[in-house]
Motif scaffolding. Structure first.
Motif, PDB file in Angstrom:
ATOM      1  N   GLY A 290      -4.373  -5.038  12.694  1.00  0.00           N
ATOM      2  CA  GLY A 290      -3.689  -5.638  11.023  1.00  0.00           C
ATOM      3  C   GLY A 290      -3.860  -3.963  10.717  1.00  0.00           C
ATOM      4  O   GLY A 290      -5.462  -3.456  10.609  1.00  0.00           O
ATOM      5  N   PRO A 291      -3.289  -4.012   9.261  1.00  0.00           N
ATOM      6  CA  PRO A 291      -3.166  -2.891   8.312  1.00  0.00           C
ATOM      7  C   PRO A 291      -4.402  -2.763   7.797  1.00  0.00           C
ATOM      8  O   PRO A 291      -4.870  -1.456   7.049  1.00  0.00           O
ATOM      9  CB  PRO A 291      -1.794  -2.166   8.254  1.00  0.00           C
ATOM     10  N   GLU A 292      -5.420  -3.916   7.406  1.00  0.00           N
ATOM     11  CA  GLU A 292      -6.592  -4.158   6.823  1.00  0.00           C
ATOM     12  C   GLU A 292      -7.563  -2.980   7.781  1.00  0.00           C
ATOM     13  O   GLU A 292      -9.220  -2.962   7.450  1.00  0.00           O
ATOM     14  CB  GLU A 292      -6.892  -4.942   6.020  1.00  0.00           C
ATOM     15  N   ALA A 293      -7.593  -2.780   8.805  1.00  0.00           N
ATOM     16  CA  ALA A 293      -8.040  -2.287   9.935  1.00  0.00           C
ATOM     17  C   ALA A 293      -9.032  -0.734   9.385  1.00  0.00           C
ATOM     18  O   ALA A 293      -8.014  -0.505   9.158  1.00  0.00           O
ATOM     19  CB  ALA A 293      -7.974  -2.818  11.465  1.00  0.00           C
ATOM     20  N   GLU A 294     -10.090  -0.678   9.500  1.00  0.00           N
ATOM     21  CA  GLU A 294     -10.127   1.259   9.671  1.00  0.00           C
ATOM     22  C   GLU A 294      -9.758   1.841  10.266  1.00  0.00           C
ATOM     23  O   GLU A 294      -9.417   3.046  10.389  1.00  0.00           O
ATOM     24  CB  GLU A 294     -12.257   1.087   9.534  1.00  0.00           C
ATOM     25  N   SER A 295      -9.687   1.358  11.628  1.00  0.00           N
ATOM     26  CA  SER A 295      -8.414   2.771  12.882  1.00  0.00           C
ATOM     27  C   SER A 295      -7.443   2.810  12.316  1.00  0.00           C
ATOM     28  O   SER A 295      -7.067   3.220  12.124  1.00  0.00           O
ATOM     29  CB  SER A 295      -9.042   1.574  14.149  1.00  0.00           C
ATOM     30  N   TYR A 296      -6.483   1.448  11.831  1.00  0.00           N
ATOM     31  CA  TYR A 296      -5.592   1.731  11.296  1.00  0.00           C
ATOM     32  C   TYR A 296      -5.590   2.749   9.885  1.00  0.00           C
ATOM     33  O   TYR A 296      -4.982   4.264  10.016  1.00  0.00           O
ATOM     34  CB  TYR A 296      -4.932   0.073  10.797  1.00  0.00           C
ATOM     35  N   ALA A 297      -6.321   2.277   9.238  1.00  0.00           N
ATOM     36  CA  ALA A 297      -6.456   4.011   8.101  1.00  0.00           C
ATOM     37  C   ALA A 297      -6.901   5.059   8.568  1.00  0.00           C
ATOM     38  O   ALA A 297      -6.283   5.917   7.726  1.00  0.00           O
ATOM     39  CB  ALA A 297      -7.486   3.352   6.791  1.00  0.00           C
ATOM     40  N   LYS A 298      -7.262   5.262   9.293  1.00  0.00           N
ATOM     41  CA  LYS A 298      -8.370   6.048   9.406  1.00  0.00           C
ATOM     42  C   LYS A 298      -6.490   7.401  10.234  1.00  0.00           C
ATOM     43  O   LYS A 298      -5.725   8.334   9.847  1.00  0.00           O
ATOM     44  CB  LYS A 298      -8.924   6.309  10.793  1.00  0.00           C
ATOM     45  N   VAL A 299      -5.512   6.734  11.115  1.00  0.00           N
ATOM     46  CA  VAL A 299      -4.657   7.265  11.235  1.00  0.00           C
ATOM     47  C   VAL A 299      -3.899   7.177  10.512  1.00  0.00           C
ATOM     48  O   VAL A 299      -2.976   8.517  11.037  1.00  0.00           O
ATOM     49  CB  VAL A 299      -4.154   6.149  12.905  1.00  0.00           C
ATOM     50  N   ARG A 300      -3.454   6.255   9.913  1.00  0.00           N
ATOM     51  CA  ARG A 300      -2.254   6.507   8.811  1.00  0.00           C
ATOM     52  C   ARG A 300      -2.975   7.749   8.135  1.00  0.00           C
ATOM     53  O   ARG A 300      -1.761   8.335   7.348  1.00  0.00           O
ATOM     54  CB  ARG A 300      -2.523   4.763   8.201  1.00  0.00           C
ATOM     55  N   ARG A 301      -4.032   7.979   8.222  1.00  0.00           N
ATOM     56  CA  ARG A 301      -4.248   9.155   7.044  1.00  0.00           C
ATOM     57  C   ARG A 301      -3.633  10.696   7.354  1.00  0.00           C
ATOM     58  O   ARG A 301      -3.302  11.516   7.405  1.00  0.00           O
ATOM     59  CB  ARG A 301      -5.771   9.216   6.843  1.00  0.00           C
ATOM     60  N   TYR A 302      -3.861  10.226   8.970  1.00  0.00           N
ATOM     61  CA  TYR A 302      -3.745  11.544   9.313  1.00  0.00           C
ATOM     62  C   TYR A 302      -2.276  11.577   9.694  1.00  0.00           C
ATOM     63  O   TYR A 302      -1.652  12.700   9.608  1.00  0.00           O
ATOM     64  CB  TYR A 302      -3.900  11.350  10.849  1.00  0.00           C
ATOM     65  N   GLN A 303      -0.897  10.086   9.726  1.00  0.00           N
ATOM     66  CA  GLN A 303       0.177  10.329   9.890  1.00  0.00           C
ATOM     67  C   GLN A 303       0.394  11.332   8.718  1.00  0.00           C
ATOM     68  O   GLN A 303       1.725  11.938   8.902  1.00  0.00           O
ATOM     69  CB  GLN A 303       1.042   8.877  10.275  1.00  0.00           C
ATOM     70  N   LEU A 304       0.180  11.029   7.853  1.00  0.00           N
ATOM     71  CA  LEU A 304       0.230  11.272   6.541  1.00  0.00           C
ATOM     72  C   LEU A 304       0.138  12.915   6.333  1.00  0.00           C
ATOM     73  O   LEU A 304       0.766  14.124   5.945  1.00  0.00           O
ATOM     74  CB  LEU A 304      -0.055  10.844   5.378  1.00  0.00           C
TER      75      LEU A 304
END
Length: 324
Positions: A290-304
């Protein structure tokens, strides 16, 4: 008397309860029901079509346990439950009748509260017992992945593929990358049943190919973290692992493999491919946890902002290759 609760014990089964919170992505009503299933006891059956990536359930545990089990400590925790929650706990299956009752229930029904993957930085050291989640049955190619969210204090259950009405919702109780023989041995010794899922019942030649793919995925998971200095080999292994996961109908692991590839691209200063791998990792993590997971949030920051990784360019500059 105390019993050690291992990570293997925590890898248990867990889903229809007033203690479960409401899914918050695409389903406004619970898309399954708990019913008897021939040869399995109770299980979860879809009552409406479920799309890949849907949050089908999130649930707070009835009980939480650490690595050691004491009947007296569990009894104290159970005593604090509401009457309905205590009834729900007592209604769960117990495959360890020779153990003290609450210890048997806990060993049968606990789910890991944390990461159970190999080499996890924050491995699961505790488990939760759930009214609904503990009703999910096992499949070696499951349709649901579950994940513990420590900040929100809930276990979430996401559909990893489209699920049709009347189809069973399943999770896995064992390491999915193991061979059939290893999976069957673990399930018989730990959960006292023989798996009869479609993957375990493949024709001999197809089963041999499946075992080889799953073994190859496990080898890749073990080797890839040591290949940052060899980005071409690392990217090749990641691509193959994702292709093998596709062939096996598995999603769990794709996000992590893509993140490994992102880190290799970052270490070699390859901004274009770093961004592509981070994007792919986000897409898979959103399905797995899910998009609320810490792993998702971390990689999303790196994507941006792919160049913000601490290891950016540490090995120099090189084009490592992107997702196929």
């Amino acid at each position: 008397m105390h019993f050690l609760l291992t990570v293997a014990d925590l890898r248990a089964v867990i889903l229809s309860s007033p203690h479960a919170t409401t899914p918050h992505r695409t389903m406004t009503t619970r898309p399954f029901e708990i019913v008897p299933i021939a040869g399995k006891g109770l299980g979860a059956i879809a009552t409406q079509p479920i799309r890949r990536g849907t949050l089908v359930l999130e649930e707070r545990p009835l009980l939480t346990v650490d690595g050691f089990l004491s009947e007296s400590s569990l009894a104290r925790k159970a005593h604090l439950l509401s009457p309905s929650a205590r009834d729900a706990l007592n209604a769960l299956k117990n495959i360890h009748p020779s153990l003290p009752r609450l210890i048997g229930l806990t060993k049968t029904n606990s789910l890991p509260m944390g990461d159970t993957s190999a080499g996890a930085s924050d491995p699961a050291s505790s488990g939760g017992v759930y009214e609904i989640g503990s009703r999910f049955n096992h499949d070696c190619t499951p349709s649901i992945n579950h994940f513990w969210h420590p900040v929100r204090g809930v276990e979430t259950f996401y559909a990893t593929r489209d699920i049709a009405v009347g189809e069973e919702l399943t999770i896995y109780y064992t390491i999915p990358y193991a061979t059939r023989a290893a999976r069957q041995s673990y399930l018989r010794s730990t959960f006292k049943f023989t798996c009869t899922c479609a993957t375990c019942n493949l024709a001999p030649s197809d089963l041999a190919a499946s075992d080889e793919r799953r073994t190859s995925i496990q080898r890749a998971e073990d080797v890839i973290p040591r290949l940052t200095h060899s980005p071409t080999e690392l990217i090749s292994l990641v691509r193959k692992a994702i292709a093998d996961l596709d062939r096996e109908g598995l999603v769990v692991g794709k996000g992590s493999f893509c993140y490994d590839a992102y880190q290799a691209a970052a270490a070699w200063g390859d901004a274009k491919n770093a961004k592509e791998w981070a994007k792919a990792s986000c897409e898979f993590y959103s399905v797995e946890m899910g998009p609320e997971a810490e792993s998702y949030a971390k990689v999303r920051r790196y994507q941006l902002a792919p160049t913000t990784h601490p290891a950016w360019g540490m090995h120099g500059r090189k084009t490592v290759g992107g997702p196929q």
